[in-house]
Scaffold this motif. Structure first.
Motif, PDB file in Angstrom:
ATOM      1  N   GLY A   1       0.811  -1.220   0.000  1.00 32.92           N
ATOM      2  CA  GLY A   1       0.000   0.000   0.000  1.00 32.92           C
ATOM      3  C   GLY A   1       0.838   1.260   0.000  1.00 32.92           C
ATOM      4  O   GLY A   1       1.609   1.517  -0.905  1.00 32.92           O
ATOM      5  N   ASP A   2       0.699   2.044   1.056  1.00 31.18           N
ATOM      6  CA  ASP A   2       1.402   3.321   1.183  1.00 31.18           C
ATOM      7  C   ASP A   2       1.597   3.569   2.685  1.00 31.18           C
ATOM      8  O   ASP A   2       1.124   2.772   3.497  1.00 31.18           O
ATOM      9  N   PRO A   3       2.308   4.644   3.062  1.00 32.57           N
ATOM     10  CA  PRO A   3       2.608   4.811   4.502  1.00 32.57           C
ATOM     11  C   PRO A   3       1.365   4.796   5.401  1.00 32.57           C
ATOM     12  O   PRO A   3       1.395   4.204   6.489  1.00 32.57           O
ATOM     13  N   GLN A   4       0.281   5.426   4.957  1.00 31.37           N
ATOM     14  CA  GLN A   4      -0.922   5.455   5.802  1.00 31.37           C
ATOM     15  C   GLN A   4      -1.504   4.052   5.972  1.00 31.37           C
ATOM     16  O   GLN A   4      -1.942   3.676   7.069  1.00 31.37           O
ATOM     17  N   VAL A   5      -1.514   3.296   4.891  1.00 28.84           N
ATOM     18  CA  VAL A   5      -2.018   1.920   4.952  1.00 28.84           C
ATOM     19  C   VAL A   5      -1.125   1.087   5.875  1.00 28.84           C
ATOM     20  O   VAL A   5      -1.601   0.311   6.704  1.00 28.84           O
ATOM     21  N   ARG A   6       0.192   1.294   5.754  1.00 30.60           N
ATOM     22  CA  ARG A   6       1.123   0.502   6.575  1.00 30.60           C
ATOM     23  C   ARG A   6       1.023   0.862   8.059  1.00 30.60           C
ATOM     24  O   ARG A   6       1.388   0.067   8.916  1.00 30.60           O
TER      25      ARG A   6
ATOM     26  N   SER B   1       2.436   2.816  -7.591  1.00 23.84           N
ATOM     27  CA  SER B   1       3.089   2.374  -6.359  1.00 23.84           C
ATOM     28  C   SER B   1       2.129   1.729  -5.370  1.00 23.84           C
ATOM     29  O   SER B   1       2.507   0.843  -4.633  1.00 23.84           O
ATOM     30  N   GLN B   2       0.857   2.166  -5.323  1.00 17.29           N
ATOM     31  CA  GLN B   2      -0.033   1.580  -4.306  1.00 17.29           C
ATOM     32  C   GLN B   2      -0.686   0.282  -4.767  1.00 17.29           C
ATOM     33  O   GLN B   2      -1.377  -0.361  -3.983  1.00 17.29           O
TER      34      GLN B   2
END
Lengths: 169, 286
Positions: free
Chosen positions: B102-107, B190-191
């Motif tokens: 995913g992305d930083p928020q998802v992680r 990227s996501q």
């Protein structure tokens, strides 16, 4: 069945009854009345709804308000101190880091997390740090510049001691 | 998008969660970080009547070294795995995969337990956990049982977890010192989920593959091991020619899906290329 939730948003305590299916972003906008946080895609992709929850950036369209019961939330409205803009807000202004402005609240909240973890990011690290945020004006160049500028401002404000990345466990 | 109505039950302990799941059966779903379940609920592909939230259960969020294993509490986030010194040192494959989810928020929200239980064939952890021969601690009404990774991922979005069971811990064998690992993920943005990804872990000694593990994401209905590549490399010389020939076997025996992102043939091609690149990366300078 409705649930009573209480959370602190930008230092103010809010308490409301919600349906369990109420998403945090709708709670923030419609019940707490803070419309700075935007709803873009509503599918966890675009990042317009990014807020900080207990120190971590999250996509508030993908969190139920009941999960945030008791949490500390910071939204874009919580960054400025009086009329003094946060360095990221000022840098987005100075570097023309926005065109239509729709993605900006989420971009700034994602950038805030990035700079807390990595106060001196490279351009590549900045691009990866905002990979969860989409700008449909495709103005990424100036967004990246704005974050670079904010990083310098914040480092200067913090004096010579630049803190190591914080969120390493 | 608004999910269908449901009743929300926040539990504080695993036994409470098991009791609620037993009470509500198929009508209930377990919620951890919510980054698989909430999107499905918003699309109304999942419409549970009861959501049992284990997000506040204490002691399910940890990474620790146990006897010969690295143990992960089911609520450990992708972010914590990405940045853990212990994981980076001992299981670089997992740190590499976590950093690409995913992305930083998802992680920040998504959990290893949730992602494993979701059993998405294009998910990143299922492939890694299969590749690393992980084992899963599961608690149900009749107590605890341990499921091996090879038995855990049963089908597309289907794990061996029963509706009244809670995944509590995932254990991964600690590899020998000097083991390298990497996760190469091919996607258009990227996501995105992987069109194909390759998980690889290698222990190379005296220019020979002592231990080699290769897994494939999005090459079938479940995560897969590239057994033909593993067999072609185990005990063999870690040279460019051997690697190239072995990597050609990466798609052997697979039945990859056709979708908007690629045809089965394209996926087979990607699998061989990514396998070769992963092996080159793991053997560089050895």
């Amino acid at each position: 069945m409705r649930h009573r939730v209480a959370m602190t948003i930008n230092g103010t305590q809010y308490e409301h009854e919600v349906e369990p299916r109420t998403l945090l972003v709708y709670y923030i906008r419609e019940q707490a009345g803070l419309t700075g946080t935007h709803i873009g895609c509503d599918t966890s992709s675009c990042g317009a709804c990014t807020v900080e929850m207990d120190g971590h950036s999250v996509k508030s369209c993908t969190v139920f308000a009941v999960q945030a019961d008791g949490a500390q939330i910071t939204t874009i409205e919580g960054l400025a101190v009086g009329s003094q803009l946060h360095p990221l807000q000022q840098a987005f202004w100075d570097e023309h880091g926005l065109q239509c402005g729709y993605c900006t609240p989420g971009m700034i909240m994602a950038a805030k997390q990035l700079l807390e973890r990595n106060p001196k990011p490279t351009e590549q690290e900045i691009r990866l740090g905002i990979e969860g945020n989409l700008c449909r004006c495709t103005g990424y160049q100036n967004i990246v510049k704005a974050i670079e500028t904010a990083a310098r401002t914040m480092a200067a404000q913090a004096g010579k001691e630049v803190k190591a990345p914080a969120a390493v466990s | 998008m608004i999910p269908a109505s449901f009743d929300y039950i926040a539990v504080k302990t695993v036994p409470e969660a098991v009791a609620e799941l037993a009470k509500h059966g198929d009508e209930s779903k377990l919620l951890a970080g919510g980054h698989s379940l909430i999107p499905l609920m918003k699309l109304r592909l999942s419409t549970p009547s009861f959501v049992v939230d284990i997000g506040r259960v204490k002691d399910l969020n940890y990474i620790r070294r146990t006897d010969g294993h690295i143990a992960f509490g089911a609520l450990t986030t992708h972010h914590d795995i990405e940045f853990s010194d212990l994981v980076k040192e001992q299981l670089p494959l997992l740190a590499s995969a976590a950093s690409q989810i995913g992305d930083p928020q998802v992680r920040n929200r998504g959990t290893m337990g949730g992602a494993a239980a979701h059993a998405d064939p294009s998910g990143d952890y299922p492939t890694c956990l299969l590749t690393l021969d992980a084992e899963f601690d599961v608690v149900g009404p009749n107590g605890r049982r341990v499921i091996k990774a090879s038995d855990f991922f049963v089908g597309t979005f289907t794990s061996a977890l029963q509706p009244d069971e809670v995944l509590t811990e995932i254990r991964v064998p600690a590899p020998p010192a000097g083991t390298r690992g990497t996760y190469l993920k091919f996607s258009r943005r990227s996501q995105d989920w992987a069109i194909v990804a390759v998980a690889a872990q290698a222990t190379v000694k005296d220019r020979k593959f002592q231990e080699i593990r290769i897994g494939l994401t999005s090459m079938g209905g479940t995560p897969l091991r590239a057994s033909a590549v593993e067999a072609a490399l185990r005990g063999k010389s870690a040279d460019a020619d051997t690697i190239r020939k072995a990597a050609e076997k990466a798609a052997e025996g697979t039945d990859p899906p056709q979708d908007l992102n690629g045809s089965p043939d394209y996926r087979r091609h990607l699998a061989t290329v990514l396998t070769r690149r992963a092996l080159e990366q793991l053997t560089a300078g050895r």
